[in-house]
Design an enzyme around this catalytic site. Structure first.
Site: not given
Ligand code: SAM
Length: 242
Positions: A82, A109, A132, A136, A168, A202-203
């Site tokens: 995270e 990351d 996420d 955009k 979703d 992948f399958e």
């Molecule tokens: C929309 S939230 C969903 C969180 C969780 N998976 C859930 O379903 O409740 C997306 C999460 O992914 C994290 N995130 C996005 N890109 C990431 C990356 N490249 N590396 C690590 N974390 C990332 C964001 O900080 C956020 O906490």
């Protein structure tokens, strides 16, 4: 409060240790630019029992999936990645309080970590739930799923390992389907080569929710609970490494 792993610390002497901060990773050597293997680490050694199979969750948010899944599967190690520090700390604290020895949280990351730090064929599953959407167009490059990411995911998965996807967001699902179309073919040895080339693939398989998830949900994370209440429908699939 400290969550840090700390170099050289014996995990058995530190029962509350859950988190690994960016600063605790060894520096990426300059040599990594010409030799991508120069910066590899072995995340299996971060766990109390490094011999157990390992799974990765990318973007763990508040850590609900890790808490439920790791408690249900105590003989599998789970590494949550995270990048948002407040969520990393929140999830690590929940895991520490539940006393789960088979979970670690990394503040980094995930795409960079997979690319520069992860050894080949060491993870059985990569979980990516409600990533996420970066709606955009100029931000699409920030989406986790890209060709580079799929190549890295394929490399670090064990044979038959799985990338599990749920979203979703209709437009992100279309983005996934575009990549899936180019990266999938039937894995059976006699199947026609639909993508017309050998190499990493992948399958596509159906997604089955974990046993602890109720009938109303697909994966039961915080994000899903919030958006299902708002009427948004999840889409899900599994990409199995051929
Ligand atoms: C929309 S939230 C969903 C969180 C969780 N998976 C859930 O379903 O409740 C997306 C999460 O992914 C994290 N995130 C996005 N890109 C990431 C990356 N490249 N590396 C690590 N974390 C990332 C964001 O900080 C956020 O906490």
């Amino acid at each position: 409060m400290s969550f840090g792993l700390g170099h050289g610390r014996d995990l058995d002497d530190a029962p509350g240790v859950v988190g690994i901060s960016r600063e605790e990773l060894p520096p990426l050597p300059d040599e990594a630019m010409t030799n991508p293997r120069a910066g590899l680490v072995d995340p299996r050694t971060w766990f109390r029992d490094p011999s157990m199979p390992l799974e990765i969750e990318i973007g763990s948010g508040k850590g609900t999936f890790l808490l439920e899944q790791a408690a249900t599967r105590p003989t599998t190690n789970y590494l949550g990645i995270e990048w948002a520090r407040e969520f990393y700390l929140y999830a690590a604290d929940r895991i520490r309080r539940r006393g789960l020895p088979n979970v670690r949280m990394l503040n980094a990351d995930a795409t960079e970590f997979l690319r520069w730090r992860c050894p080949d064929a060491f993870a059985g599953v990569i979980h990516l739930y409600y990533s996420d959407p970066w709606p955009k167009k100029r931000h699409h490059k920030n989406r986790v799923v890209q060709d580079r990411f799929l190549a890295d995911a394929w490399r670090i998965l064990t044979p038959g390992g799985e990338l599990r996807l749920v979203t979703d967001h209709p437009e992100l699902w279309e983005w996934y389907e575009d990549f899936i179309g180019r990266w999938t073919r039937p894995c059976e040895p006699d199947a026609p080569q639909l993508i017309g080339r050998p190499g990493p693939a992948f399958e596509k398989r159906d997604f089955t929710p974990p046993e602890w998830v109720d009938d109303e949900h697909v994966i039961g994370t915080n994000y899903e609970r919030k958006t299902r209440a708002a009427g948004r429908e999840p889409r899900a699939c599994v990409l199995r490494k051929c």
